[in-house]
Design a protein around this motif. Structure first.
Motif, PDB file in Angstrom:
ATOM      1  N   TYR A 187      45.758  90.852   6.832  1.00 28.82           N
ATOM      2  CA  TYR A 187      45.169  90.765   5.564  1.00 28.82           C
ATOM      3  C   TYR A 187      44.481  89.519   5.406  1.00 28.82           C
ATOM      4  CZ  TYR A 187      49.317  94.270   5.424  1.00 28.82           C
ATOM      5  OH  TYR A 187      50.473  95.349   5.087  1.00 28.82           O
ATOM      6  N   SER A 188      43.821  90.464   4.127  1.00 28.18           N
ATOM      7  CA  SER A 188      42.862  89.292   3.411  1.00 28.18           C
ATOM      8  C   SER A 188      43.825  88.295   3.041  1.00 28.18           C
ATOM      9  CB  SER A 188      42.398  89.615   2.988  1.00 28.18           C
ATOM     10  OG  SER A 188      42.485  90.300   2.013  1.00 28.18           O
ATOM     11  N   GLN A 191      44.779  90.161  -0.337  1.00 26.13           N
ATOM     12  CA  GLN A 191      46.282  91.031  -0.064  1.00 26.13           C
ATOM     13  C   GLN A 191      47.880  90.570   0.404  1.00 26.13           C
ATOM     14  OE1 GLN A 191      44.374  92.343   3.636  1.00 26.13           O
ATOM     15  NE2 GLN A 191      44.347  94.611   2.559  1.00 26.13           N
ATOM     16  N   GLU A 194      49.066  89.629  -2.388  1.00 27.44           N
ATOM     17  CA  GLU A 194      49.705  91.435  -3.354  1.00 27.44           C
ATOM     18  C   GLU A 194      51.684  91.129  -2.965  1.00 27.44           C
ATOM     19  OE1 GLU A 194      47.883  94.547  -2.329  1.00 27.44           O
ATOM     20  OE2 GLU A 194      45.329  94.061  -3.994  1.00 27.44           O
ATOM     21  N   GLU A 195      51.143  90.844  -1.996  1.00 28.12           N
ATOM     22  CA  GLU A 195      52.565  90.929  -1.085  1.00 28.12           C
ATOM     23  C   GLU A 195      53.053  89.398  -1.668  1.00 28.12           C
ATOM     24  OE1 GLU A 195      54.064  92.658   1.073  1.00 28.12           O
ATOM     25  OE2 GLU A 195      52.099  94.457   1.451  1.00 28.12           O
TER      26      GLU A 195
END
Length: 218
Positions: A187-188, A191, A194-195
């Motif tokens: 995951y970047s 990302q 976003e979580e």
């Protein structure tokens, strides 16, 4: 010019019609008349004569309101008598010329020109709560409560009361180990955010830095 039956508005009603239109029995109507609670608009002095009680259209409309208050909301007749006495100045418009509310088993009335409604018998004004504003203010206060101070941004902490003493991003319950696992899974930073939309890029960097130190110290 011919006038159809639909154009004719009946303005006088006998007891039978009133009973059917209002749901109030003839015996109840007569009792209200005898006790001067509700006297028909066209009443003969000799109540024993035929058609001695004739009701107007306003009478019928008012009686329908009274039927709702008395028989649906169970407002005591004694209270309704007091309401009638207090609002006697409204004359024929007593029950239909204004807006009435039911609060518990009491009638609430809004005086023309007054912003706050009041309970009719006691005269006590009621406090109106703007519920939409209350909800909006509550949401704003919750967001303010959950907003983390600057000192916690990018920091980590642990407490035996939070996630069993695991290291977490300061001011949250998000384990730094969870952020590391997302990173290891490819995951970047974007990302990961976003979580965890409540975190910042600085929080992610701080959590990953802390995890690297733990691995190095192991």
């Amino acid at each position: 010019m011919m006038v159809s039956n639909a154009d004719i508005l009946i303005t006088a009603f006998g007891e039978e019609h009133v009973e059917r239109l209002t749901g109030i029995t003839k015996s109840q109507l007569r009792y209200w008349d005898r006790t001067a609670f509700f006297v028909p608009a066209y009443a003969d002095e000799n109540r024993r004569s035929p058609f001695s009680r004739i009701y107007s259209f306003k009478d019928v409309a008012s009686l329908r309101v009274l039927n709702v208050l008395r028989n649906q909301h169970n407002i005591p007749l004694q209270h309704l008598r007091k309401v009638a006495d207090r609002l006697r100045h409204l004359a024929d418009d007593l029950w239909i010329g204004t807006t009435l509310w039911v609060f518990g088993k009491r009638v609430v009335f809004q005086e023309p020109g007054q912003e706050a409604p009041r309970e009719v018998v006691s005269g006590q004004y009621l406090l109106g709560l703007p519920l939409k504003k209350v909800v909006a203010d509550t949401r704003q206060d919750v967001r303010r409560l959950l907003k983390r101070p600057k000192s916690q941004i990018g920091a980590v902490s642990h407490s035996r009361h939070i996630n069993h003493n695991a290291w977490v991003v300061a001011g949250t319950r998000i384990p730094t180990g969870a952020i590391r696992r997302f990173k290891d899974a490819g995951y970047s930073v974007g990302q990961i955010l976003e979580e965890y939309p409540d975190l910042t890029a600085v929080d992610v960097a701080g959590a990953l830095s802390h995890e690297e130190k733990l691995v190095a110290a192991a």
